[in-house]
Design an enzyme around this catalytic site. Structure first.
Site, short mmCIF file in Angstrom:
data_model
loop_
_atom_site.label_atom_id
_atom_site.label_comp_id
_atom_site.label_asym_id
_atom_site.label_seq_id
_atom_site.Cartn_x
_atom_site.Cartn_y
_atom_site.Cartn_z
N GLY B 41 20.32 -11.96 102.62
CA GLY B 41 21.63 -12.47 103.04
C GLY B 41 21.98 -11.96 104.42
O GLY B 41 21.80 -10.78 104.72
N ALA B 45 28.05 -8.85 106.09
CA ALA B 45 27.51 -7.59 105.59
C ALA B 45 26.02 -7.47 105.93
O ALA B 45 25.59 -6.49 106.54
CB ALA B 45 27.75 -7.47 104.09
N GLY B 46 25.24 -8.47 105.54
CA GLY B 46 23.79 -8.41 105.74
C GLY B 46 23.41 -8.46 107.21
O GLY B 46 22.51 -7.73 107.65
N SER B 285 44.96 -22.11 105.06
CA SER B 285 45.25 -20.68 105.22
C SER B 285 46.54 -20.24 104.53
O SER B 285 47.55 -20.95 104.52
CB SER B 285 45.36 -20.35 106.71
OG SER B 285 45.86 -19.05 106.86
N ARG B 338 48.68 -13.88 95.98
CA ARG B 338 47.89 -15.06 95.62
C ARG B 338 47.86 -15.34 94.13
O ARG B 338 48.02 -16.48 93.70
CB ARG B 338 46.44 -14.87 96.12
CG ARG B 338 46.34 -14.92 97.62
CD ARG B 338 44.91 -14.66 98.08
NE ARG B 338 44.85 -14.79 99.54
CZ ARG B 338 43.75 -14.57 100.27
NH1 ARG B 338 42.63 -14.22 99.68
NH2 ARG B 338 43.78 -14.72 101.57
N HIS B 409 37.91 -18.99 94.75
CA HIS B 409 37.77 -18.62 96.16
C HIS B 409 36.88 -17.41 96.42
O HIS B 409 36.07 -17.40 97.34
CB HIS B 409 39.16 -18.36 96.72
CG HIS B 409 39.20 -17.93 98.15
ND1 HIS B 409 38.60 -18.66 99.15
CD2 HIS B 409 39.76 -16.86 98.76
CE1 HIS B 409 38.80 -18.05 100.31
NE2 HIS B 409 39.48 -16.96 100.11
N GLU B 433 30.64 -8.83 99.68
CA GLU B 433 31.23 -9.43 98.47
C GLU B 433 30.32 -9.26 97.26
O GLU B 433 30.79 -9.32 96.12
CB GLU B 433 31.53 -10.93 98.72
CG GLU B 433 32.38 -11.56 97.62
CD GLU B 433 32.66 -13.05 97.84
OE1 GLU B 433 32.37 -13.56 98.94
OE2 GLU B 433 33.17 -13.69 96.91
N ARG B 443 41.97 -9.32 95.77
CA ARG B 443 41.74 -8.96 97.16
C ARG B 443 42.90 -9.45 98.02
O ARG B 443 43.37 -10.57 97.85
CB ARG B 443 40.44 -9.58 97.66
CG ARG B 443 40.15 -9.25 99.11
CD ARG B 443 38.83 -9.81 99.57
NE ARG B 443 38.77 -11.26 99.58
CZ ARG B 443 39.40 -12.03 100.46
NH1 ARG B 443 40.16 -11.50 101.40
NH2 ARG B 443 39.27 -13.35 100.41
#
Lengths: 248, 646
Positions: B41, B45-46, B285, B338, B409, B433, B443
């Site tokens: 990935g 992050a990756g 958004s 949310r 999501h 994630e 989150r």
């Protein structure tokens, strides 16, 4: 809505390809273009046939994975959107739609509508970066950047790397794509240190990959789904000239 | 039962990371070139990890299924990235960011990890600016900030509505520099099919080349999973089409524990489903809720007339509208978190007040804001979002209210990791994630980008040496071992098995069926009866998949149907674990709402006495009930409170 589709099928990079005709029926005008192709692929699966390969991923116009030359236009008839953001309401009921891959010497076909755009990555690898190792960056606010420069850099940096500019250019030139990255750094103080080396290396790699030259037709700007301006090409030419004159 | 050791360092919370770094094992630079690291990935992050480990001198092999690392779904994040820089002089601090994140996650995150995240957040911004990320600026040339949900300070850095794109291109550029330097080898259009464990340690992976279909072995001294979340288990989600859980799931089946799978975030403001062929849902958004008012008609006759096209929303008078969030939550109104906003929309639609043909949509109305501020201001604030909405739906939100509905999501749950981001398999790491640790049960906006880059740029590069220090004499990993052999045979058998079924239904048929079931019974609101039914029904869908799926095309060429089949086969297993976890957690916390656990006013009720733990599930073989391991959560730096938005 009903459509007749003429789609490019090609088994692999070396096989000979051809245009195949398909029909789709009862497609709602709120369906996206790629969802219409999904529906066609479902039909093919039901018949036991191999599905049509086409690149796509985020389906919200930002990842740059989708491509397609639709009725002679990169990303289809609607301006400033990618194929995944194209909806069937942009077409008329009963219309015949020609769907082809993005064609360029530097984009060999992998299968059907999927092409290999890794040449674009290799151009970035040649110089599309600043040389800061993680951990060595100065405090973010140590380097003030004028609001308008940051905005101009952002406008150039919005390029999604889809390759529509290349596909639409009669010379298959990647100038708009390369200039977007060169411009982004040209606006920012972080980019100054390696500016000369960057533009020379990226342009050299662009030539090595077999992209054509720019003859200022401006087609790239017209078809760019992100509205990247050809002013960036002018800026890159200036950067290139300066770099050529001052380099050894 | 093995005890889960999260390996929290000594010291007060603000000294732990420093202590860790001061005492962990290091690999000297000349030894690093003897060590190989596989990263699966290349999103935030990756990509960040690949670049940083390459800079450090390790040999990195980066694998991704996309054609380019720049395509990873991190690119779609719109809003921004949090950092406790306190540039706005509004009393922000590492502690405050830490506090907001733990509270926002409804006290189900690991305190020490979150503190570290807050501590490193400022440095992330420094790094991104140095890469040339064009963040928004003030006239004086300094960085601009905006506010986001769940915080009282302005700490969100942004690049117009394309923050994720710009941050990803930053990480991609750093990774490109290491590719040029020969320290990162990049494998595009390669999907990880399995992880290989040798003598209890992760030593490599099996991949499928998506162009040639070739199954290949790759060895390394450590393997890093950075493959994102599993929101696509619901079929329709805001994730990209190919986002999948296969890499994470295969590590689970090889012994990595899977934590809190039931924590799936359903985002309240997405464009509703419009038809049968819908393939994904587009997020609008969260910032729109600053000026938009959410409502449905008060009278069911009006709803009917709207659905039949006899009445327009603009014709409904003020007193006949139900601004249900403002009614139920007068203090926070349209700005509730949310999870609360999503559940309230579902409640109204389930009661029959949904305003589109399908009955699953509510209005997000800007008329008041346009009257108050004028067209121009609204265009400046939300112009690109309004255009995007109009392009997709054909409706112009300046004249008629937007229609929105919640959609799957983000997954807070993921592979269990300790403080070092190492899983329960030594040498196997999970970052971004794909792991579970920092967001608890919910989150907050602008926190996912922060966590991905924190893990990739700073945490993993600092912790992986503590493990690799023991491998400097190991030499290159030999892939000609029975473990690699078996994993490769298993991968080939899986593909053969899928082709051999020759059933009658497409892969999408099963995925859609699974998605509907998950949405219905393991979605916004869950109860014991529904979850038990879901577990049984998932099994049935899975059995039918393995009896009746039809995969066309060939194995030795590009084959999108086969790719989907491999991914959906894993979703069909993961879905069951999500339901099992949801059934076990008989409390309402964050995104996980159990109908049995609510207050008299139908609000979520957390149960800290019985469920103040991380559920870490261990695979025990096909058809067996997984074993639950509990990591008790302790909160020393923060006081537990029940959330209240009334």
């Amino acid at each position: 809505m009903d459509f007749t589709l003429k789609i490019w099928r090609q088994e692999n990079a070396t096989a000979k390809g051809s245009q195949q005709e398909y029909k789709v029926k009862d497609i709602s005008s709120d369906t996206s273009f790629l969802e219409m192709l999904d529906a066609l692929n479902q039909q093919l699966v039901e018949k036991g046939e191999d599905v049509i390969s086409f690149d796509n991923d985020c389906r919200e116009g930002v990842c740059g994975t989708c491509s397609l030359y639709i009725n002679g236009e990169a990303h289809g008839p609607k301006k400033l959107v990618t194929t995944c953001q194209l909806y069937m309401r942009s077409f008329t009921d009963g219309q015949t739609i020609y769907i082809e891959p993005f064609r360029a010497n530097a984009f060999p076909v992998i299968k059907d509508l999927v092409v290999d755009r890794s040449a674009l990555d290799r151009i970035q690898q040649a110089g599309g970066y600043t040389s800061f190792n993680t951990g060595s960056a100065p405090e973010a606010n140590a380097m003030p950047i004028a609001k308008e420069d940051a905005a101009a850099a952002f406008d150039a940096a919005e390029c999604i790397g889809c390759g529509a500019c290349v596909a639409t250019c009669k010379n298959a030139s990647a100038m708009l794509y390369v200039s977007a990255k060169v411009s982004q750094f040209a606006y920012l103080p972080q980019g100054k240190v390696e500016a000369a080396e960057r533009v020379l290396n990226m342009v050299a790699q662009m030539d090595t990959e077999g992209f054509g030259n720019c003859t200022n037709t401006g087609a790239c700007e017209v078809e760019c789904p992100k509205g990247i301006s050809i002013k960036n090409i002018a800026r890159m030419n200036r950067e290139f000239m300066c770099a050529s004159l001052t380099s050894e | 039962m093995t005890k889960l050791d999260s390996k929290i360092p000594e010291g007060t919370i603000d000294r732990k990371w420093e202590n860790y770094k001061s005492h962990s094992n290091l690999v000297n630079p000349s030894n690093r070139r003897k060590l190989d690291v596989i990263i699966v990935g290349t999103g935030l992050a990756g990509g960040a990890a690949a670049a940083t480990l390459g800079e450090a001198g390790y040999n990195v092999k980066a694998f991704y299924f996309q054609d380019s690392p720049r395509r990873a779904h991190s690119i779609a994040a719109q809003g921004g990235i949090n950092a406790s820089k306190n540039y706005q002089n509004d009393n922000d601090s590492d502690y405050r960011l830490f506090y907001d994140t733990v509270k926002g996650g409804d006290y189900r995150a690991r305190e020490e990890n979150v503190y570290r995240l807050a501590e490193l957040s400022g440095n992330i911004i420094d790094q991104c600016v140095a890469q040339g990320v064009p963040f928004a600026r003030e006239y004086g040339g300094t960085l601009a900030n905006r506010s986001f949900g769940g915080a009282q300070v302005s700490r969100t850095f942004y690049a117009s509505g394309a923050t994720g794109q710009q941050l990803l291109l930053g990480a991609y550029s750093s990774m490109n520099r290491q590719i040029k330097a020969g320290k990162v080898k990049s494998y595009n259009r390669h999907e990880m099919i399995d992880v290989v464990v040798v003598d209890g340690k992760a030593r490599g992976i099996i991949t499928r080349d998506l162009v040639t279909g070739k199954i290949e072995r790759f060895g390394a001294h450590a393997v890093v999973i950075a493959t994102g979340g599993y929101a696509n288990v619901y079929y329709l989600s805001t994730n990209a089409m190919a986002c999948n859980a296969t890499a994470a799931w295969k590590t689970y089946k090889k012994g990595a524990y899977f934590a809190n799978p039931c924590f799936c975030q359903i985002h309240p403001t997405c464009i509703p489903v419009s038809g049968e062929l819908q393939s994904k849902l587009t997020l609008m958004s969260e910032s729109l809720r600053n000026d938009g008012r959410i409502w449905v008609p008060k009278n069911i006759e009006d709803v009917k007339a709207i659905r039949e096209g006899k009445l327009k929303p603009t014709q409904i008078s003020e007193e006949n509208r139900d601004y249900y969030l403002e009614r139920r939550y007068p203090a926070f109104g349209n700005l509730v978190p949310r999870d609360v906003a999503s559940r309230a929309a579902k409640e109204r639609c389930d009661a029959g007040y949904g305003v589109n043909k399908t009955g699953f949509a509510v209005y997000l109305d800007f008329q008041d804001a346009i009257n108050r501020l004028g067209d121009k201001t609204i265009r400046e604030r939300y112009g690109n979002l309004f255009d995007m909405y109009e392009n997709i739906t054909g409706d112009n939100p300046y004249y008629t209210p937007m229609m929105i509905y919640p959609a799957s999501h983000y997954s807070m749950g993921g592979i269990w990791v300790d403080y070092e981001t190492m899983t329960t398999i030594p040498g196997l790491y999970a970052i971004g994630e794909a792991n579970f640790s920092d967001h608890g049960a919910n989150r907050l906006g602008a926190s996912s980008l922060m966590q991905c880059l924190c893990d990739g740029y700073f945490v993993l590069p600092a912790t992986i040496s503590n493990y690799l220090a023991n491998d400097i004499h190991t030499g290159p990993i030999n892939t000609n071992t029975p473990e690699f052999e078996k994993a490769e045979i298993d991968a080939n058998n899986l593909i053969k098995k899928l082709f051999d079924i020759k059933g009658t239904k497409s892969v999408d048929y099963f995925h859609k069926k699974l998605g509907l079931l998950m949405w219905d019974k393991v979605g916004l609101s869950r109860n014991e009866k529904g979850l038990n039914e879901a577990i049984a029904e998932i099994k049935t869908i899975r059995e039918n998949f393995w009896k009746d799926v039809k995969v066309t095309g060939k194995a030795d060429q590009m084959n999108n149907e086969l790719e989907k089949a491999i991914r959906v086969a894993d979703f069909l297993e993961l879905a069951e674990l999500i339901a099992i976890d949801a059934l076990n957690r008989n409390e309402s916390c964050g995104a996980h709402f159990r109908e049995e656990s609510q207050t008299e006013e139908n609000e979520a009720k957390r149960n800290d006495n019985d469920y103040k733990y991380v559920s870490a599930w261990q695979y025990t073989g096909e058809g067996n009930q997984p074993t639950l391991h509990k990591e008790e959560l302790t909160f020393n730096a923060i006081e537990l409170k029940q959330r209240n938005y009334k």
